[in-house]
Each structure stands twice: as C-alpha cells, then as structure tokens.
Scaffold this motif. Sequence first.
Motif, PDB file in Angstrom:
ATOM      1  N   GLY A 128     -28.624 -65.865 -23.851  1.00 45.71           N
ATOM      2  CA  GLY A 128     -28.676 -64.647 -23.043  1.00 45.71           C
ATOM      3  C   GLY A 128     -28.377 -63.417 -23.887  1.00 45.71           C
ATOM      4  O   GLY A 128     -27.562 -63.470 -24.809  1.00 45.71           O
ATOM      5  N   VAL A 129     -29.060 -62.342 -23.577  1.00 42.91           N
ATOM      6  CA  VAL A 129     -28.903 -61.101 -24.342  1.00 42.91           C
ATOM      7  C   VAL A 129     -28.610 -59.937 -23.399  1.00 42.91           C
ATOM      8  O   VAL A 129     -28.792 -60.048 -22.183  1.00 42.91           O
ATOM      9  CB  VAL A 129     -30.177 -60.794 -25.169  1.00 42.91           C
ATOM     10  N   LYS A 130     -28.169 -58.839 -24.026  1.00 42.43           N
ATOM     11  CA  LYS A 130     -27.959 -57.615 -23.242  1.00 42.43           C
ATOM     12  C   LYS A 130     -29.194 -56.723 -23.388  1.00 42.43           C
ATOM     13  O   LYS A 130     -29.826 -56.709 -24.452  1.00 42.43           O
ATOM     14  CB  LYS A 130     -26.763 -56.845 -23.787  1.00 42.43           C
ATOM     15  N   ALA A 131     -29.507 -55.980 -22.339  1.00 41.00           N
ATOM     16  CA  ALA A 131     -30.619 -55.024 -22.400  1.00 41.00           C
ATOM     17  C   ALA A 131     -30.211 -53.729 -21.702  1.00 41.00           C
ATOM     18  O   ALA A 131     -29.284 -53.726 -20.893  1.00 41.00           O
ATOM     19  CB  ALA A 131     -31.857 -55.614 -21.717  1.00 41.00           C
ATOM     20  N   ILE A 132     -30.907 -52.654 -22.077  1.00 44.86           N
ATOM     21  CA  ILE A 132     -30.713 -51.386 -21.349  1.00 44.86           C
ATOM     22  C   ILE A 132     -32.070 -50.919 -20.837  1.00 44.86           C
ATOM     23  O   ILE A 132     -33.106 -51.277 -21.406  1.00 44.86           O
ATOM     24  CB  ILE A 132     -30.117 -50.250 -22.227  1.00 44.86           C
ATOM     25  N   THR A 133     -32.052 -50.126 -19.781  1.00 47.87           N
ATOM     26  CA  THR A 133     -33.304 -49.519 -19.323  1.00 47.87           C
ATOM     27  C   THR A 133     -33.407 -48.120 -19.932  1.00 47.87           C
ATOM     28  O   THR A 133     -32.401 -47.411 -20.065  1.00 47.87           O
ATOM     29  CB  THR A 133     -33.365 -49.434 -17.780  1.00 47.87           C
ATOM     30  N   LEU A 134     -34.627 -47.777 -20.337  1.00 49.20           N
ATOM     31  CA  LEU A 134     -34.881 -46.459 -20.918  1.00 49.20           C
ATOM     32  C   LEU A 134     -36.197 -45.917 -20.388  1.00 49.20           C
ATOM     33  O   LEU A 134     -37.082 -46.698 -20.000  1.00 49.20           O
ATOM     34  CB  LEU A 134     -34.963 -46.559 -22.455  1.00 49.20           C
ATOM     35  N   ASP A 135     -36.307 -44.611 -20.417  1.00 48.60           N
ATOM     36  CA  ASP A 135     -37.539 -43.965 -19.986  1.00 48.60           C
ATOM     37  C   ASP A 135     -38.670 -44.360 -20.954  1.00 48.60           C
ATOM     38  O   ASP A 135     -38.512 -44.273 -22.165  1.00 48.60           O
ATOM     39  CB  ASP A 135     -37.313 -42.447 -20.002  1.00 48.60           C
ATOM     40  N   ASP A 136     -39.796 -44.822 -20.413  1.00 45.96           N
ATOM     41  CA  ASP A 136     -40.929 -45.252 -21.246  1.00 45.96           C
ATOM     42  C   ASP A 136     -41.643 -44.011 -21.785  1.00 45.96           C
ATOM     43  O   ASP A 136     -42.414 -43.361 -21.080  1.00 45.96           O
ATOM     44  CB  ASP A 136     -41.884 -46.111 -20.402  1.00 45.96           C
ATOM     45  N   SER A 137     -41.345 -43.701 -23.036  1.00 46.43           N
ATOM     46  CA  SER A 137     -41.866 -42.457 -23.618  1.00 46.43           C
ATOM     47  C   SER A 137     -43.181 -42.672 -24.361  1.00 46.43           C
ATOM     48  O   SER A 137     -43.624 -41.806 -25.106  1.00 46.43           O
ATOM     49  CB  SER A 137     -40.817 -41.887 -24.575  1.00 46.43           C
ATOM     50  N   ARG A 138     -43.828 -43.826 -24.151  1.00 51.02           N
ATOM     51  CA  ARG A 138     -45.026 -44.131 -24.937  1.00 51.02           C
ATOM     52  C   ARG A 138     -46.295 -43.506 -24.347  1.00 51.02           C
ATOM     53  O   ARG A 138     -46.266 -42.895 -23.299  1.00 51.02           O
ATOM     54  CB  ARG A 138     -45.184 -45.646 -25.048  1.00 51.02           C
ATOM     55  N   TRP A 139     -47.406 -43.762 -25.039  1.00 52.88           N
ATOM     56  CA  TRP A 139     -48.693 -43.187 -24.627  1.00 52.88           C
ATOM     57  C   TRP A 139     -49.354 -44.037 -23.535  1.00 52.88           C
ATOM     58  O   TRP A 139     -48.763 -44.976 -23.024  1.00 52.88           O
ATOM     59  CB  TRP A 139     -49.606 -42.992 -25.844  1.00 52.88           C
ATOM     60  N   ARG A 140     -50.615 -43.697 -23.219  1.00 50.25           N
ATOM     61  CA  ARG A 140     -51.318 -44.366 -22.116  1.00 50.25           C
ATOM     62  C   ARG A 140     -52.234 -45.489 -22.586  1.00 50.25           C
ATOM     63  O   ARG A 140     -53.088 -45.922 -21.831  1.00 50.25           O
ATOM     64  CB  ARG A 140     -52.177 -43.342 -21.355  1.00 50.25           C
ATOM     65  N   LEU A 141     -52.088 -45.924 -23.837  1.00 50.41           N
ATOM     66  CA  LEU A 141     -52.948 -46.996 -24.351  1.00 50.41           C
ATOM     67  C   LEU A 141     -52.097 -48.180 -24.801  1.00 50.41           C
ATOM     68  O   LEU A 141     -52.317 -48.756 -25.868  1.00 50.41           O
ATOM     69  CB  LEU A 141     -53.801 -46.490 -25.525  1.00 50.41           C
ATOM     70  N   CYS A 142     -51.118 -48.531 -23.952  1.00 50.50           N
ATOM     71  CA  CYS A 142     -50.188 -49.598 -24.350  1.00 50.50           C
ATOM     72  C   CYS A 142     -50.842 -50.976 -24.323  1.00 50.50           C
ATOM     73  O   CYS A 142     -50.276 -51.934 -24.846  1.00 50.50           O
ATOM     74  CB  CYS A 142     -48.952 -49.570 -23.455  1.00 50.50           C
ATOM     75  N   HIS A 143     -52.047 -51.078 -23.740  1.00 47.63           N
ATOM     76  CA  HIS A 143     -52.764 -52.366 -23.762  1.00 47.63           C
ATOM     77  C   HIS A 143     -53.399 -52.615 -25.132  1.00 47.63           C
ATOM     78  O   HIS A 143     -53.869 -53.718 -25.400  1.00 47.63           O
ATOM     79  CB  HIS A 143     -53.825 -52.405 -22.659  1.00 47.63           C
ATOM     80  N   VAL A 144     -53.447 -51.585 -25.974  1.00 48.71           N
ATOM     81  CA  VAL A 144     -53.973 -51.734 -27.340  1.00 48.71           C
ATOM     82  C   VAL A 144     -52.802 -52.076 -28.251  1.00 48.71           C
ATOM     83  O   VAL A 144     -51.782 -51.382 -28.227  1.00 48.71           O
ATOM     84  CB  VAL A 144     -54.636 -50.414 -27.801  1.00 48.71           C
ATOM     85  N   LYS A 145     -52.947 -53.123 -29.051  1.00 54.03           N
ATOM     86  CA  LYS A 145     -51.829 -53.504 -29.931  1.00 54.03           C
ATOM     87  C   LYS A 145     -51.944 -52.684 -31.217  1.00 54.03           C
ATOM     88  O   LYS A 145     -52.404 -53.161 -32.265  1.00 54.03           O
ATOM     89  CB  LYS A 145     -51.847 -55.023 -30.201  1.00 54.03           C
ATOM     90  N   ALA A 146     -51.576 -51.415 -31.092  1.00 47.11           N
ATOM     91  CA  ALA A 146     -51.747 -50.454 -32.188  1.00 47.11           C
ATOM     92  C   ALA A 146     -50.562 -50.523 -33.155  1.00 47.11           C
ATOM     93  O   ALA A 146     -49.426 -50.771 -32.728  1.00 47.11           O
ATOM     94  CB  ALA A 146     -51.868 -49.047 -31.616  1.00 47.11           C
ATOM     95  N   ILE A 147     -50.832 -50.294 -34.439  1.00 43.07           N
ATOM     96  CA  ILE A 147     -49.734 -50.289 -35.423  1.00 43.07           C
ATOM     97  C   ILE A 147     -48.880 -49.029 -35.284  1.00 43.07           C
ATOM     98  O   ILE A 147     -47.787 -48.962 -35.831  1.00 43.07           O
ATOM     99  CB  ILE A 147     -50.254 -50.414 -36.886  1.00 43.07           C
ATOM    100  N   THR A 148     -49.359 -48.059 -34.534  1.00 43.09           N
ATOM    101  CA  THR A 148     -48.644 -46.791 -34.312  1.00 43.09           C
ATOM    102  C   THR A 148     -47.494 -47.073 -33.330  1.00 43.09           C
ATOM    103  O   THR A 148     -47.669 -46.958 -32.125  1.00 43.09           O
ATOM    104  CB  THR A 148     -49.621 -45.774 -33.688  1.00 43.09           C
ATOM    105  N   LEU A 149     -46.331 -47.439 -33.860  1.00 41.25           N
ATOM    106  CA  LEU A 149     -45.261 -47.978 -32.999  1.00 41.25           C
ATOM    107  C   LEU A 149     -44.010 -47.107 -32.961  1.00 41.25           C
ATOM    108  O   LEU A 149     -42.928 -47.600 -32.636  1.00 41.25           O
ATOM    109  CB  LEU A 149     -44.887 -49.392 -33.484  1.00 41.25           C
TER     110      LEU A 149
END
Length: 281
Positions: A128-149
């Motif tokens: 088991g691990v700990k996680a936090i929730t954060l605002d998703d600040s990414r772009w609108r093409l998250c279905h593309v596995k882009a190296i721009t990370l």
Amino acid sequence: MSSPTVYLNGDYLPLSEARISVLDRGFLFGDGVYEVIPAYNGKLFQLSAHLQRLDNSLENIRLHPPHTHRQWQEILTTLLDDTPAQYLYLQVTRGIAEKRDHAFPQPVRPTVFAMATPIGSTLELQRGVKAITLDDSRWRLCHVKAITLLANILLRQQAVDEDCAEAILVIDDQVTEGAASNVFAVLDGTLTTPPNSNRILPGITRDVILQLARENRLPVVEAAISLKQLRTASEIWLTSSTREILPVVHLDGSVVGNGAPGPVWQSMNGLFQEYKQRVST
Ligand code: PDD
C-alpha cells in the motif's frame, strides 16, 4: 559493468556509445511519442496492444510508423536478456531539423530508440502507498503517449515531496488518472475506473484488469469518479506497466478503507498474477 545493448536507428550498440544530435526535435521540442512494455520471463506482455497504442500516438502527432509490428517485435526481443522482469522503453521522435522551427521539417527522418531496463520488485509497494490529489494541469491530448511529460513530472515530484508515491489528478471535480498511472476505485462494492477520453492515457494494465474483472464476474464499470466519491472509496488502486496494481492506503492524509490493501485488490491481484504467469510461460 558492461554497458547494455540498445537500439538506435537500425543499429544495436552499447548504451555508452548511443548518441543523438542536439538538433533532434525530441531534445529541442519534446516532439515524439513513447511506449513502456513489460516483459516477463523473456516474453513481451500485451505486445500487440502496446504497438496498437503506439500507432495511435504516432497518428495523432502525424508521424508515419517507422516499423511494422513484426519489425518492432524483432527489435524488442533482441534487446531482452534473462532478467525475469524488465520493461522495454521505446521512443520515436520527429528526428533532426537543421533549423529550429516549430513547424515540421521536410523530409522527416524519425529517430528511433529502444532499451530494456529491469523492473525492480514491487512487493513492498503492494503493501500500500500514499497518494495525494492534485489539480490536473496537463493538456488535452493525454490519450497520446507523448514524451513531453513536464506537467506529469512536476505533479509526480510534488507527490514525492509530500512523501507520496503518486499524484491522483482531478479536473472539474472529476478524477482523471495518476501522473503515470490509471486510477481504479471501489465504490459501493463496484470496481470503477474513468472511461477513456482525451483526458487519460488508455492504459494497457487498465484494459487487462477490466477484462479479468468481466471474465470473473466482478462488478465493474467505466464511469466518472468525483473527488467526493474518491474520498469515500473503500479501495483505491493505481495501475501501470511498471507498478502493476498498487493499492492506495492513504489519500490526502486520510486512511483509505481500513488502511491495508482491500479484499477486491486481493482478488484482482491474484487474477492478474495468474494471468501474467499464464501468458509468460
Ligand atoms: N506510464 N497514465 C499515464 C499518464 C501513464 O504514464 C501510464 C504509464 C499509465 C498506465 O498505462 P499502462 O498500463 O499502459 O502502463 C496511465 C509508463 C509506465 C511510464 O511513463 O513510465
């Protein structure tokens, strides 16, 4: 220690000798896509699904596939050694452009790179691990596995800075995915994961879990998860090719369920390990 062999533009060579130009658009713009494919006992896991996702990513960024699936299989298999669990990383960029210009160069000669890396034991994480929730600040093409990370990197680092293993991302009060994983929650006894969209990567581990749940008649749905629902979930999991199925036992400082991996995770992890074993021997 000898340098592992990697693949670069048609050649197999020691990692220490692999070189690319500083004018490569992967370096200058993050202009490329990638895949991470696990291999167990020398067998590539869910290879055709990963290669299909690669083709989708390439199409989305308007790059021709540099290799057929058969060619990829040959390249990747050549890189495997006898490590029991490893992952193949492959990357395709839009290659070198003599002049730095956002628009595509003509002609395009993609840079193709692949390497194998051992997967460390995830047994400790499976407690088991700990996680936090954060605002998703990414772009609108998250279905593309882009190296721009860059956004994913900053979000994961914020989680690590807060002694957490992952950031669970939220947009408009809806859970999307982890910084480098998909999210499942058990809500009123039903295994729930957000549906595929341009807000998430269509995870291959996610697909295997959905398939196993359906085959074994576990209640499962692909449906939106609000932040409020996530906070009341009896179980939360993170899934990826390198970490498999990780139970989250603390979310934003509060205990999830009874603070230990839950019964649905126990069942699914058993099914997953059995499936892995079945297809890897
Ligand atoms: N990432 N979502 C994101 C944003 C990811 O980066 C990943 C995996 C996943 C899970 O997909 P899959 O089950 O196909 O691995 C979901 C890989 C492991 C990485 O970037 O290293």
